[in-house]
Design a protein around this motif. Structure first.
Motif, short mmCIF file in Angstrom:
data_model
loop_
_atom_site.label_atom_id
_atom_site.label_comp_id
_atom_site.label_asym_id
_atom_site.label_seq_id
_atom_site.Cartn_x
_atom_site.Cartn_y
_atom_site.Cartn_z
N VAL A 280 0.86 -1.13 -0.01
CA VAL A 280 -0.07 0.05 -0.05
C VAL A 280 0.80 1.28 0.10
CG1 VAL A 280 -1.78 1.16 1.28
CG2 VAL A 280 -1.64 -1.33 1.16
N VAL A 281 0.78 1.95 -1.09
CA VAL A 281 1.69 3.25 -0.97
C VAL A 281 0.77 4.40 -0.74
CG1 VAL A 281 3.15 4.66 -2.65
CG2 VAL A 281 3.09 2.01 -2.88
N PRO A 282 1.19 5.36 0.08
CA PRO A 282 0.39 6.44 0.47
C PRO A 282 1.07 7.66 -0.39
CG PRO A 282 2.29 6.33 2.14
CD PRO A 282 2.33 5.10 1.07
N ILE A 283 -0.02 8.33 -0.84
CA ILE A 283 0.31 9.67 -1.53
C ILE A 283 -0.40 11.08 -0.96
CG2 ILE A 283 -0.43 10.79 -3.68
CD1 ILE A 283 0.20 8.57 -5.34
N PHE A 284 0.38 11.89 -1.00
CA PHE A 284 -0.36 13.16 -0.37
C PHE A 284 -0.29 14.35 -1.41
CE2 PHE A 284 -0.39 17.19 1.94
CZ PHE A 284 -1.35 16.89 2.98
#
Lengths: 318, 209
Positions: B153-157
């Motif tokens: 799971v890759v977070p992006i802001f």
């Protein structure tokens, strides 16, 4: 393509400036390299990053200045766009201001087109007369009145800072009467940019060495009276000796012109600092390593370009 | 053909447009290249979000990444639906739970995509919220992680895109913004609450400097 980049044909007196600028860059690079070896530290690392950006800025600016009016207009138009986008990123506008803002962005190509064609009256009146009426009108049309005065003020003044002021550099090389000899406008433009940057450097140096009395303690604590006066005098002296770039032949004219570049450059710097302080930010962006955003680098030019053009105009053409 | 079109639209046209005109900066994009498959989670404030994330994808992956969109919002008009499916590569899902047998099940649709080896973009907030305020996460992301614990799971802001195109307007304007990619999340455990908490923290932590 040939129209945008005609073969660079640089008159003799412009060559001198190009050589001077590059010698300053090379000399500082060598000096900084030795400094870093002798006394490594954070300050010198930051200075080297700044210098590297200076190389890029100088090469782009010289190319845009010397390669012909169309390249100058396109280059400055892009610069205006980047500066306006930087201001807008921090402005707290209302959702209903978006149409007016779109019009502000669309102003840029129109203003630079007028500059390129050398239509002096349209160029001069387009933003401060027509856009100052039309932009607020579109806000009125959106029908939401809360905080409208604030939005009107912010948008029109950011238009002056980022588009109107900067575009005066374009009309310098495009105005028909100033460019009967094509090297004349280019020389004036180089003179303006060179002096504005010299003023920044002088203010910084004099401030660092002699600075004691703060001139704007709240807005810009780094600025001192000593730096300000040193900048004024130093720039006037340098301007007097760089006078061969301009068609002005009287010494006091040159001193007055350089003095005004230093004075208005200082004012622009102070205005942009105050705006940043109001937004609660240190820099307008992080696009140029070591310098912050585009507007942080050209803050002095935003206000020194238009007075410079009009003083030259009064001295030469009236 | 569709793959070529997606590469052209996202990696060439949109990426240059977002970079040069809108002023989007991609930060730490290399993380995406190091993964073969992922679930992307991001905060959601603007219609531009999916376009920005899609334009950040490595060229080799564009055709395998699907933004997940609500069927009732994007599937109402045939042109909108066509654009979403063919140009954005989106998968439309129903927001409601299946009521009777045979109704499409949103979770199953997403699971099938992940089993196929594709990647998905999820907005755990469920819908576009107000800028700067993170809404409570919906449980969908936790259920997906529980079903497919191997998929990173890759977070992006996303910072600033709402200024370019806020909720409720149809025109986007240039405004400097940033897309931060974070490191893949290591969940402390597979309990729903923990997954939601870790995801939220990871999205916020993706924003550097």
């Amino acid at each position: 393509m040939n129209k945008i980049f005609p073969s660079i044909d640089v008159a003799g007196h412009l060559q001198v400036v190009v050589i001077v600028i590059f010698s300053i860059l090379v000399a500082s690079s060598v000096l900084f390299a030795f400094w870093k070896k002798a006394k490594p530290g954070e300050l010198i690392d930051e200075m080297i990053i700044r210098l590297r950006s200076w190389w890029v800025i100088c090469i782009i600016f010289l190319f845009a200045t010397l390669s012909g009016p169309m390249a100058t207009c396109i280059g400055l138009g892009v610069l205006s766009f980047l500066a306006l986008r930087e201001i807008y990123t921090h402005l707290k506008l209302r959702k209903t201001d978006r149409v007016a803002l779109l019009i502000c962005y669309l102003c840029i190509p129109v203003q630079y087109y007028f500059a390129y064609m050398g239509w002096y009256n349209l160029f001069l009146s387009f933003i401060p007369v027509f856009m100052f009426i039309i932009v607020p009108f579109f806000m009125v049309m959106s029908g939401y009145e809360k905080h409208m005065g604030r939005s009107m003020g912010m948008m029109t003044s950011s238009l002056v800072l980022s588009v109107f002021g900067i575009s005066h550099m374009a009309i310098l090389v495009c105005h028909p009467s100033l460019n009967e000899d094509p090297a004349m406008g280019k020389g004036l433009l180089l003179f303006l940019i060179f002096l504005t940057q010299i003023n920044d450097v002088m203010q910084f140096t004099f401030g660092k060495i002699f600075g004691k009395h703060k001139i704007l303690p709240v807005v810009s604590p780094n600025k001192t009276w000593e730096g300000f006066l040193g900048g004024l005098i130093g720039t006037s002296v340098v301007g007097y000796y760089m006078g061969f770039l301009t068609p002005l032949d009287q010494g006091w004219n040159l001193v007055l012109l350089s003095f005004s570049v230093a004075l208005f450059g200082f004012i622009g710097d102070a205005i942009v600092s105050a705006i940043k302080r109001d937004f609660g930010i240190k820099d307008m962006g992080d696009s140029i390593p070591g310098h912050g955003g585009y507007l942080d680098r050209i803050d002095s030019l935003t206000t020194s370009a238009s007075p410079f053009f009009h003083i030259v105009y009064l001295m030469l053409l009236v | 053909m569709k793959r070529f079109l997606l590469i052209l639209v996202h990696s060439v046209i949109w990426r240059s447009f977002l970079r040069l005109i809108i002023g989007v900066k991609y930060i730490n994009r290399g993380v995406l290249k190091s993964q073969k498959q992922f679930i992307l989670i991001a905060n959601h404030n603007s219609h531009l979000d999916s376009m920005a994330i899609m334009s950040a994808m490595p060229i080799a992956m564009v055709h395998k990444v699907h933004p997940i969109a609500a069927e009732d919002f994007f599937g109402d008009k045939s042109t909108k639906e066509f654009l979403m499916k063919h140009f954005v590569n989106a998968i439309l899902i129903p927001r409601k739970r299946p009521e009777k047998l045979g109704d499409p099940d949103a979770l199953q649709i997403m699971s099938d995509l992940l089993i196929k080896g594709d990647s998905i973009i999820l907005y755990p907030e469920g819908t576009r919220g107000e800028p700067g305020v993170m809404q409570d996460f919906k449980k969908g992301i936790a259920l997906m992680v529980q079903r497919h614990p191997d998929v990173p799971v890759v977070p992006i802001f996303l910072d600033g895109l709402y200024k370019s195109m806020p909720k409720g307007v149809n025109v986007f304007l240039p405004s400097n913004s940033k897309l931060f990619v974070g490191e893949p999340i290591k969940f402390k455990s597979l309990e729903t609450e923990v997954i939601l908490k870790d995801s939220l923290e990871a999205i916020l932590a993706a924003k550097t400097d």
